[in-house]
Design an enzyme around this catalytic site. Structure first.
Site, PDB file in Angstrom:
ATOM      1  N   LYS A  21      -4.440  -9.971  -7.297  1.00 10.23           N
ATOM      2  CA  LYS A  21      -5.790 -10.230  -6.773  1.00 10.23           C
ATOM      3  C   LYS A  21      -6.768  -9.178  -7.319  1.00 10.23           C
ATOM      4  CE  LYS A  21      -5.671  -7.447  -2.612  1.00 10.23           C
ATOM      5  NZ  LYS A  21      -6.005  -7.210  -1.255  1.00 10.23           N
TER       6      LYS A  21
ATOM      7  N   LYS B 225     -10.251  -3.276  -5.508  1.00  9.80           N
ATOM      8  CA  LYS B 225     -10.902  -2.018  -5.856  1.00  9.80           C
ATOM      9  C   LYS B 225      -9.880  -0.943  -6.220  1.00  9.80           C
ATOM     10  CE  LYS B 225     -14.060   1.399  -4.092  1.00  9.80           C
ATOM     11  NZ  LYS B 225     -15.387   1.290  -4.635  1.00  9.80           N
TER      12      LYS B 225
ATOM     13  N   LYS C   9       0.820  -1.219   0.000  1.00 11.21           N
ATOM     14  CA  LYS C   9       0.000   0.000   0.000  1.00 11.21           C
ATOM     15  C   LYS C   9       0.848   1.260   0.000  1.00 11.21           C
ATOM     16  CE  LYS C   9      -4.284  -1.607   2.096  1.00 11.21           C
ATOM     17  NZ  LYS C   9      -5.060  -1.694   3.321  1.00 11.21           N
TER      18      LYS C   9
HETATM   19  P1  TYM Z   1     -11.252  -5.679   2.837  1.00 11.36           P
HETATM   20  O1  TYM Z   1     -12.332  -4.699   3.102  1.00 11.36           O
HETATM   21  O2  TYM Z   1     -10.138  -5.274   1.934  1.00 11.36           O
HETATM   22  O3  TYM Z   1     -11.863  -7.025   2.263  1.00 11.36           O
HETATM   23  C1  TYM Z   1     -12.940  -7.672   2.904  1.00 11.36           C
HETATM   24  C2  TYM Z   1     -12.788  -9.180   2.732  1.00 11.36           C
HETATM   25  O4  TYM Z   1     -12.692  -9.522   1.350  1.00 11.36           O
HETATM   26  C3  TYM Z   1     -11.585 -10.376   1.134  1.00 11.36           C
HETATM   27  N1  TYM Z   1     -11.038 -10.143  -0.215  1.00 11.36           N
HETATM   28  C4  TYM Z   1     -10.810 -11.117  -1.107  1.00 11.36           C
HETATM   29  N2  TYM Z   1     -10.990 -12.444  -1.059  1.00 11.36           N
HETATM   30  C5  TYM Z   1     -10.672 -13.173  -2.169  1.00 11.36           C
HETATM   31  N3  TYM Z   1     -10.187 -12.607  -3.310  1.00 11.36           N
HETATM   32  C6  TYM Z   1      -9.985 -11.274  -3.401  1.00 11.36           C
HETATM   33  N4  TYM Z   1      -9.544 -10.736  -4.527  1.00 11.36           N
HETATM   34  C7  TYM Z   1     -10.304 -10.467  -2.260  1.00 11.36           C
HETATM   35  N5  TYM Z   1     -10.250  -9.138  -2.029  1.00 11.36           N
HETATM   36  C8  TYM Z   1     -10.693  -8.963  -0.755  1.00 11.36           C
HETATM   37  C9  TYM Z   1     -10.584  -9.963   2.207  1.00 11.36           C
HETATM   38  O5  TYM Z   1      -9.631 -10.981   2.450  1.00 11.36           O
HETATM   39  C10 TYM Z   1     -11.489  -9.702   3.389  1.00 11.36           C
HETATM   40  O6  TYM Z   1     -11.765 -10.916   4.064  1.00 11.36           O
HETATM   41  N6  TYM Z   1      -8.342  -5.530   6.843  1.00 11.36           N
HETATM   42  C11 TYM Z   1      -9.587  -6.012   6.347  1.00 11.36           C
HETATM   43  C12 TYM Z   1     -10.811  -5.579   7.144  1.00 11.36           C
HETATM   44  C13 TYM Z   1     -10.783  -5.906   8.600  1.00 11.36           C
HETATM   45  C14 TYM Z   1     -10.970  -7.188   9.178  1.00 11.36           C
HETATM   46  C15 TYM Z   1     -10.950  -6.978  10.591  1.00 11.36           C
HETATM   47  C16 TYM Z   1     -11.108  -8.459   8.634  1.00 11.36           C
HETATM   48  C17 TYM Z   1     -10.684  -5.000   9.610  1.00 11.36           C
HETATM   49  N7  TYM Z   1     -10.779  -5.646  10.810  1.00 11.36           N
HETATM   50  C18 TYM Z   1     -11.076  -8.046  11.466  1.00 11.36           C
HETATM   51  C19 TYM Z   1     -11.237  -9.533   9.531  1.00 11.36           C
HETATM   52  C20 TYM Z   1     -11.227  -9.310  10.925  1.00 11.36           C
HETATM   53  C21 TYM Z   1      -9.771  -5.487   4.948  1.00 11.36           C
HETATM   54  O7  TYM Z   1      -9.284  -4.453   4.597  1.00 11.36           O
HETATM   55  O8  TYM Z   1     -10.644  -6.217   4.217  1.00 11.36           O
END
Ligand code: TYM
Length: 382
Positions: free
Chosen positions: A231, A234, A149
């Site tokens: 991957k 967004k 990032k």
């Molecule tokens: P975020 O908002 O980027 O994504 C949410 C969930 O989507 C999954 N994901 C994917 N899975 C498969 N293929 C992809 N291309 C893909 N892109 C995204 C992510 O693995 C995630 O499960 N840091 C986290 C949010 C968070 C969180 C937490 C998650 C904050 N606190 C506590 C679990 C527990 C995040 O930015 O996810």
């Protein structure tokens, strides 16, 4: 002499019974390895507005399944995480509403799950600070998501650096045992395990060991349609790399038509060697009621990848149709969505307050100071 060490024997029964629950465990408790933690599921998602297929297939689809199998589930819209990069306040609020509508449309049911907004439960930030004081800059600097990032940033916001610590706080606050996420979050879950056991070792058993749930290999990493070595994300500047749940059918067709595959026309599932076509098979399988990638390949034997793209597009459009309709329905009544988040906050807060009282007492912070003073008196026999 450590007064707290003596407390269990010195306290009168009456005094013990009047203590808040959090205060009854000694700071000096040895690690209780035999503790059986109730299974507790927690996960979070950033309010980015519209969900993409990676988020949906990698995480949210599984969240609904876990909820429907009667698990104890809590899902959080992590708005504090999203402000680690600049946000327009009005847009952020809209995105929160949009994400709430999307969660419901994807099957998250507030009667079976706790769904809430992270910033409305202040304990997340409090525990973040305490855990941040336990970890080191060296430990955080090596996390791959931070490196990715910040690669092109001149000035790196401190929040982006602390991002995984806040995530650990989210998870530990609810004494979570299992976290359904995509593969990109694994290092963050490992950091959470590390911070939880650091805390336990220093202050006595407080948090269970938590584990990522990534049980569907083909969903763990949905790939970019334009560059399947990456991957689906967004933040990818290439618009056609990512399918959103709210995309119109013709947009979905266009994006899948342009998906990068290879020069072999046969449809096979070989995620090691044929990233592009395997990504399409994975997506197809995940929107097809439990059909495995191998079954999908058998079904489409004889068609080339060009024609196969149309089959995938149709399956995706069919699967997303009811979700899109529901999102639009839910968005007609934003105050109902706010009510659902408020209700979720109340449920989440009860647990978060209890954990923080326990944490503060163990760390020696200013919770239950009057009880502490009373106990000091008792232990000295005053
Ligand atoms: P975020 O908002 O980027 O994504 C949410 C969930 O989507 C999954 N994901 C994917 N899975 C498969 N293929 C992809 N291309 C893909 N892109 C995204 C992510 O693995 C995630 O499960 N840091 C986290 C949010 C968070 C969180 C937490 C998650 C904050 N606190 C506590 C679990 C527990 C995040 O930015 O996810």
């Amino acid at each position: 002499m450590n007064t707290l060490k003596l407390l269990p024997t010195l306290l009168s029964r009456t005094a013990q019974n009047t203590l808040p629950r959090a205060f009854t465990s000694s700071v000096e408790n040895p690690l209780d390895e035999s503790h059986k933690w109730p299974r507790k599921i927690f996960s979070g998602i950033q309010p980015t507005g519209s969900l993409h297929l990676g988020n949906y297939l990698g995480a949210v689809q599984k969240w609904a399944e876990l909820q429907n199998s009667g698990e104890d589930v809590t899902y959080c819209i992590v708005d504090l995480h999203s402000i680690t990069v600049p946000q327009d306040p009005e847009k952020l609020r809209n995105n929160i509403i949009q994400m709430t509508a999307t969660m419901l449309a994807c099957g998250i049911d507030p009667n079976k799950s706790t769904l809430f907004l992270q910033s409305t439960v202040k304990e997340h930030s409090e525990l973040n600070w305490i855990l941040g004081s336990l970890t080191t800059i060296a430990r955080l600097r090596h996390l791959p998501q931070y490196k990715d990032k910040t690669q092109k940033m001149k000035e790196i916001p401190l929040g982006l650096f602390l991002y995984p610590v806040l995530q650990a706080a989210d998870i530990l606050l609810y004494k979570t045992t299992h976290v359904p996420v995509g593969e990109d979050q694994v290092q963050h879950i490992q950091l959470t395990q590390h911070l939880g056991s650091l805390f336990n070792n220093r202050f006595g058993t407080t948090f269970p060991d938590c584990h990522a749930i990534i049980d569907r290999k083909e969903a763990a990493r949905i790939r970019s349609l334009r560059d399947p070595s990456k991957k689906m994300s967004k933040s990818d500047p290439e618009v056609k790399s990512c399918i959103y749940l709210t995309d119109e059918p013709d947009v979905i067709v266009e994006k899948i038509k342009k998906a990068v595959t290879d020069f072999t026309s046969e449809v096979t599932y070989d995620p090691e060697n044929r990233l592009g076509v395997s990504n399409l098979v994975a997506i197809h399988s995940l929107v097809s009621n439990g059909k495995t990638p191998e079954e999908i390949c058998k079904d489409v034997q004889g068609i080339d990848t060009g024609k196969y793209k149309m089959v995938v597009a149709e399956a995706v459009i069919e699967h997303l149709k009811p979700i899109r309709t529901k999102i639009n329905e839910y968005l007609k009544n934003p105050s109902e969505l706010v009510y659902i988040l408020d209700d979720g906050r109340e449920k989440a807060r009860t647990i978060a307050e209890e954990t923080m009282a326990e944490v503060k007492q163990k760390v020696g912070l200013g919770a239950n100071m009057s009880e502490f003073a009373m106990l000091k008196k008792v232990s000295k026999g005053v």
